[in-house]
Design an enzyme around this catalytic site. Structure first.
Site, PDB file in Angstrom:
ATOM      1  CB  SER A 245      -0.894  -0.028   1.233  1.00 10.86           C
ATOM      2  OG  SER A 245      -1.532   1.201   1.384  1.00 10.86           O
TER       3      SER A 245
ATOM      4  CB  THR B 197      -8.452   5.126 -17.145  1.00 11.70           C
ATOM      5  OG1 THR B 197      -9.454   4.900 -18.126  1.00 11.70           O
ATOM      6  CG2 THR B 197      -7.434   6.124 -17.669  1.00 11.70           C
TER       7      THR B 197
ATOM      8  CB  CYS C 194     -16.324   2.186  21.596  1.00 10.30           C
ATOM      9  SG  CYS C 194     -17.683   1.649  22.622  1.00 10.30           S
TER      10      CYS C 194
END
Lengths: 430, 137
Positions: free
Chosen positions: A231, A269, A361
């Site tokens: 990444s 693209t 949470c």
């Protein structure tokens, strides 16, 4: 702001921003064509795209042809999993949800590889299953031979169905975990895969390197994985782009069809702007040898933070393995007993310190972090966990400020908390 | 702290999270109560203890402790403000919706898991009533 959430996303590197500005200018001026077009504006873009691919390949020491640009780590992970639809998929129980969710949905079957209390996978579990698959393959061959012999004798066609061994098997284990920074024993796994592949078992290995990239050495000439997920925004590149390394010999099914881009492995693209930004971030990581820098300057800060935090609070559990061989240099995950993670995170935010938490949470989910649950089996530890993730720009003074601001926050939340022996005892014996 | 900070919570939630009202500072045993109730579970990430003092059928004082996220802390604080001074029968009627409205709203996913204070209050009132019955008998 003292930013200690680099594992969530890292600030854009200045030279990446510069590179991207150049591309935006080129686009405004109409010089940036579609890289699939044959005119000069298209060729200009194509060259930028291929330079970026070379830069990413160079960081990983692989061939540019083996790099496919994707929209990010999640897409890369999904692509690998979908290439093994209806095939056995073994993935560690602490993988990113972008591995686990598609694996559960499309694996045939999906098998969760358990982890120990450090978060390291159980290699024996993997071997046990590979053995079973190998046995079914050997069994099938034996049955086939027997049947052929019978057929020859009886001049009859085969009527019995032999045990079907899988046509391909995937093992997916991350290089380093995003929540605790634990390093997985990938070399042991590659040896295991090689051993079974040599015996004819069609087993392939995927490693998610989203957190590890730029933090530890990754050399694909030595690391014998078949797929690797990367990444951009974890190494100072832009969000929205990632890469998938896939060896030419490994099975591959595109996730997106409808175009010849990325050698027909990912239609759409090409995003020159993001690819160039990612390429530049990869170039910097390679040029600076960032794993070395992380070891030299970031790990000592992390160790300092760990030892000081232990002094601060007697009921603090460190969830990241302390040994440098077992963890990334920049992630420290701790659980502060009786103090819920989101509350700690928000109080720290008021002090302009950004961290993250494994508490349910914070994400709005019901279940707490599956990673910390897998490691500890204790939901309270998961709710109380806080992740500090450091970057090359983190200074010792940042850690000192954190260490100064955190104790009053803990005291405040502890004082508010019901999780103290007197109250819990009452609950058990009302 | 004067600078505006953007969270997923309203300003009122932030205020009650950062400056909780009526919470029991220190040892909860020092808050001498006529009734107390506890709900929630650390496994779910939220737990509330509510203690009440009752005078002339009204809640004269209320104290609490909460383990949980910002929404859990703020909602117990809000409940304590809503309950103080009410008659027991009125206080029993306090709902999660009323707490949520008082706080100017809560993120949807937080509403179901973290607004539990009113249940702890109901338990505290029941606890008070059972003590009274015990005394009478």
């Amino acid at each position: 702001m003292i930013y200690l959430d680099y594992s969530a996303t890292s600030p854009l590197l200045p030279s990446v921003a510069e590179k991207m500005k150049e591309i935006i200018d080129a686009s405004v001026e109409g010089r940036l064509g579609n890289p699939s077009s044959l005119h000069s504006a298209g060729v200009f873009s194509k060259n930028l795209l291929e330079t970026a691919r070379e830069q990413v390949a160079s960081l990983l020491n692989c061939s540019p042809e083996e790099i496919i640009f994707t929209s990010g780590g999640s897409e890369s992970n999904n692509t690998v999993i979908r290439s093994f639809e209806n095939s056995p998929i073994l993935a560690s129980e602490i993988e990113h949800p972008s591995v686990l969710e598609p694996a559960k949905r499309f694996g045939g079957p999906f098998l969760a590889i358990p982890v120990d209390n450090l978060g390291r996978i159980n290699i024996d579990f993997v071997e046990k299953h590979l053995k079973t698959y190998l046995h079914s393959k050997t069994e099938q061959n034996r049955q086939k031979t027997e049947q052929t012999q019978k057929n020859l004798k009886n001049h009859k066609k085969n009527t019995q169905n032999p045990v079907e061994p899988p046509k391909k098997i995937l093992i997916s284990v991350m290089l380093a975990n995003n929540e605790t920074g634990v390093l997985e024993p990938i070399s042991e796994l590659t040896n295991l895969v090689e051993k079974y592949r040599n015996q004819g078992l069609p087993v392939f290995l995927h490693a998610d390197a989203t957190q590890a990239l730029g933090k530890i050495d990754i050399n694909l000439q030595e690391l014998k994985v078949d797929y690797l997920t990367c990444s951009s925004h974890k190494i100072g590149g832009p969000v929205g782009i990632g890469a998938l390394f896939a060896r030419n010999s490994a099975p591959f099914s595109p996730l997106i069809f409808g175009g010849a881009q990325e050698k027909k492995r990912r239609a759409g693209t090409s995003n020159i702007l993001l690819a160039s930004g990612f390429g530049e971030a990869a170039r910097i990581a390679k040029e600076k040898n960032t794993p070395l820098l992380f070891e030299a300057s970031v790990r000592p800060l992390k160790s300092y933070l760990e030892s000081e935090l232990k002094k601060l609070h007697k009921n603090l559990r460190v969830l990241t393995p302390s040994s440098p061989e077992l963890s990334l240099p920049n992630i420290l995950n701790v659980s502060i007993s009786s103090v819920e993670g989101e509350s700690t995170q928000l109080y720290l935010d008021l002090e302009k310190i950004a961290v993250s938490t494994g508490s349910a949470c914070a994400s709005g989910d019901i279940a707490p972090s599956h990673v910390i649950m897998a490691i500890t089996s204790d939901p309270e530890i998961a709710h109380d966990s806080v992740r500090f993730s450091l970057g090359l720009d983190t200074k010792k003074s940042d850690i000192e400020t954190l260490l100064e601001k955190l104790p009053p926050i803990i005291s405040r939340l502890e004082d508010l908390s019901t999780l103290k022996p007197t109250i819990q005892k009452k609950l058990k014996n009302p | 702290m004067s600078e505006k900070i953007d969270w997923a919570y309203t300003e009122i939630v932030k205020d009650h999270f950062l400056n909780p009202r009526n919470y029991i500072m220190g040892d909860e045993e020092n808050f001498k109560a006529d009734g107390e109730g506890i709900v929630g579970n650390p496994i779910c990430g939220d737990q509330m203890l509510v203690k009440i003092k009752v005078k002339d059928g009204k809640i004269s004082d209320i104290g609490w402790k909460t383990y949980g996220c910002a929404s859990a802390i703020a909602s117990t604080s809000a409940l304590s403000e809503l309950a103080k001074g009410r008659t027991l029968s009125d206080a029993e009627k306090i709902s999660a919706e009323e707490i949520c409205d008082f706080l100017g709203g809560l993120p949807k996913q937080k509403f179901h898991c973290s607004v539990l204070g009113h249940q702890a209050l109901k338990k505290a009132i029941e606890n008070y009533k059972s003590k009274i019955t015990e005394k009478k008998s």
